[in-house]
Write an enzyme that holds these catalytic residues in place. Structure first.
Site, PDB file in Angstrom:
ATOM      1  N   GLY A 337       6.457   1.162   4.395  1.00 51.63           N
ATOM      2  CA  GLY A 337       6.948   2.576   4.213  1.00 51.63           C
ATOM      3  C   GLY A 337       6.378   3.186   2.928  1.00 51.63           C
ATOM      4  N   HIS A 341       2.157  11.384  -0.740  1.00 52.00           N
ATOM      5  CA  HIS A 341       2.727  12.536  -0.351  1.00 52.00           C
ATOM      6  C   HIS A 341       3.084  13.526  -1.328  1.00 52.00           C
ATOM      7  CE1 HIS A 341       6.841  11.805  -1.465  1.00 52.00           C
ATOM      8  NE2 HIS A 341       6.719  10.336  -1.012  1.00 52.00           N
ATOM      9  N   CYS A 359       6.813   5.270  -3.300  1.00 53.39           N
ATOM     10  CA  CYS A 359       5.904   6.005  -2.820  1.00 53.39           C
ATOM     11  C   CYS A 359       5.056   6.900  -3.986  1.00 53.39           C
ATOM     12  CB  CYS A 359       6.223   7.066  -1.717  1.00 53.39           C
ATOM     13  SG  CYS A 359       6.865   6.688  -0.235  1.00 53.39           S
TER      14      CYS A 359
END
Length: 412
Positions: A337, A341, A359
């Site tokens: 995951g 972004h 992330c």
């Protein structure tokens, strides 16, 4: 005695041990009476190790023909060649077809006294052989035979990535997934090939019994045309698992987009075709959600992606829970995951602190630009953390040394 221009006798190929051709026993010996087989006998049911004796008298100028496997044979192994041999004459035409009418390619020897099939056969199929031969007496006689190949307990097919006609990043490994486990990896790997438009040093690497990958020693050269061939039909993969299909996939390597994320410095550099294109302020994983270090590859791209913490085990009510329906310019780099972004909510920390759940986040403008540059398969190297990439958590081929990767080949 009337002389015939040609006498045809057939013989069987050796069959799988313990596999019988039929129900009938001959002379109580445990052997099988095979239609069209030579009078020569074999201890293997339905098989004969030597061509049958021609019924033509020894002083006749006629030819003698031997066909392997014998007419009417059953349970013929698909990986054994079919041969037609002429003694005292030459073959003029031979055609071998399966029950779908597809031809099996084959070759004559220099003096056309023997024809040998070049393709492996389909398991569980009926094959029909036809043709003609010419004896030294000038007479032409038709050659005909038929036989059946053994039925497989399990069949082997493949799924291949990249897809046909894809354009992919310089780090994309060829990935082949098998429909059943492969026991004889060497036999299967021998039927795999990769051809490139420019010289590339590469190797196959077995991930497990149902997946084999291929990568070059270094990233693919820009613009390389790649052809992957998987010639499975008739391959014995072990445990009576037989290949039943052949496939070819062509793809192209795009421009080189290689990125480096320095978690400690909170920055990502993007190099395009060897030149620094942009330096981007980023934020990465905070304590407890440390971003993994290692070489990652872009696996998927989404202009908009819902990100729900429940998918990684964080339940609603937990202080770390989130559910964002419209994350922009999201590019997956791990199966677990991690994404790269746009993250406007962390703008104040980008370039100075790590506040994400793992992330790599950046401004919407930078994320949109980066999204427009990349291809699936582009590499992203992350440094600056003690947490490393787990094997198989995404496309992790580049986290293995070249020597170790090569050792994963069944033919190394």
């Amino acid at each position: 005695m009337r002389k015939y221009g040609l006498a045809v006798a057939g013989i069987c190929v050796l069959l799988l041990a313990g596999t019988a051709c039929g129900d009938t026993k001959a002379n109580g010996s445990g052997g099988q009476s095979t239609p069209g087989a030579s009078t020569s006998q074999s201890s293997t049911p339905g098989a004969s190790s030597t061509p049958g004796t021609s019924t033509t008298p020894s002083n006749s100028p006629a030819a003698s023909i031997a066909v392997v496997p014998a007419k009417g044979a059953t349970s013929v192994q698909p990986d054994k060649p079919v041969t037609v041999t002429s003694t005292g004459g030459k073959l003029t035409a031979i055609t071998l077809k399966d029950d779908n009418g597809d031809k099996v390619t084959g070759n004559f020897n220099a003096d056309k006294t023997q024809w040998t099939s070049a393709d492996l056969l389909m398991p569980g199929a009926t094959y029909t052989l036809s043709g003609s031969a010419e004896g030294t007496d000038g007479a032409t006689v038709p050659v005909s035979s038929s036989f059946k190949t053994l039925k497989a307990n399990r069949t082997l097919k493949s799924a291949i990535a990249p897809l046909n006609n894809d354009t992919v990043g310089v780090g994309y490994p060829v990935q082949i997934y098998w429909t059943n486990p492969v026991k004889d990896r060497a036999a299967v790997e021998k039927r795999l090939s990769v051809k490139t438009s420019v010289p590339v040093d590469g190797t196959w690497h077995w991930v497990n019994s149902t997946q084999v990958n291929y990568r070059p020693k270094n990233y693919w050269p820009v613009g390389t045309k790649v052809t992957v061939k998987v010639d499975l039909q008739g391959v014995n993969a072990g445990n009576n698992t037989w290949g039943v299909s052949n496939r070819t996939v062509d793809f192209t390597i795009g421009k080189s987009v290689v990125s480096h994320v320095d978690v400690k410095k909170h920055v990502m550099t993007v190099t395009i075709n060897g030149k620094l294109a942009r330096t981007i302020p980023i934020t990465a994983g905070k304590d407890g959600f440390t971003t993994r270090s290692g070489v990652k590859l872009i696996m998927e791209k989404f202009t908009t992606k819902r990100m729900d913490a429940a998918t990684v085990g964080i339940k609603p009510g937990d202080p770390n829970y989130y559910n964002i329906p419209d994350v922009k310019w999201a590019q997956r780099v791990t199966s677990s995951g991690e994404f790269i972004h746009g993250a406007p909510w962390s703008a104040g920390s980008q370039g100075s602190a790590n506040v994400s759940h793992g992330c790599v986040g950046m401004s919407l403008n930078d994320a949109q630009w980066y999204f427009g540059q990349t291809l699936v398969g582009d590499p992203v190297t992350v440094t600056g953390t003690s947490r490393t990439m787990e094997p198989g958590n995404g496309w992790t081929d580049w986290n293995t040394t070249w020597a170790a990767y090569k050792s994963g080949s069944a033919l190394s």
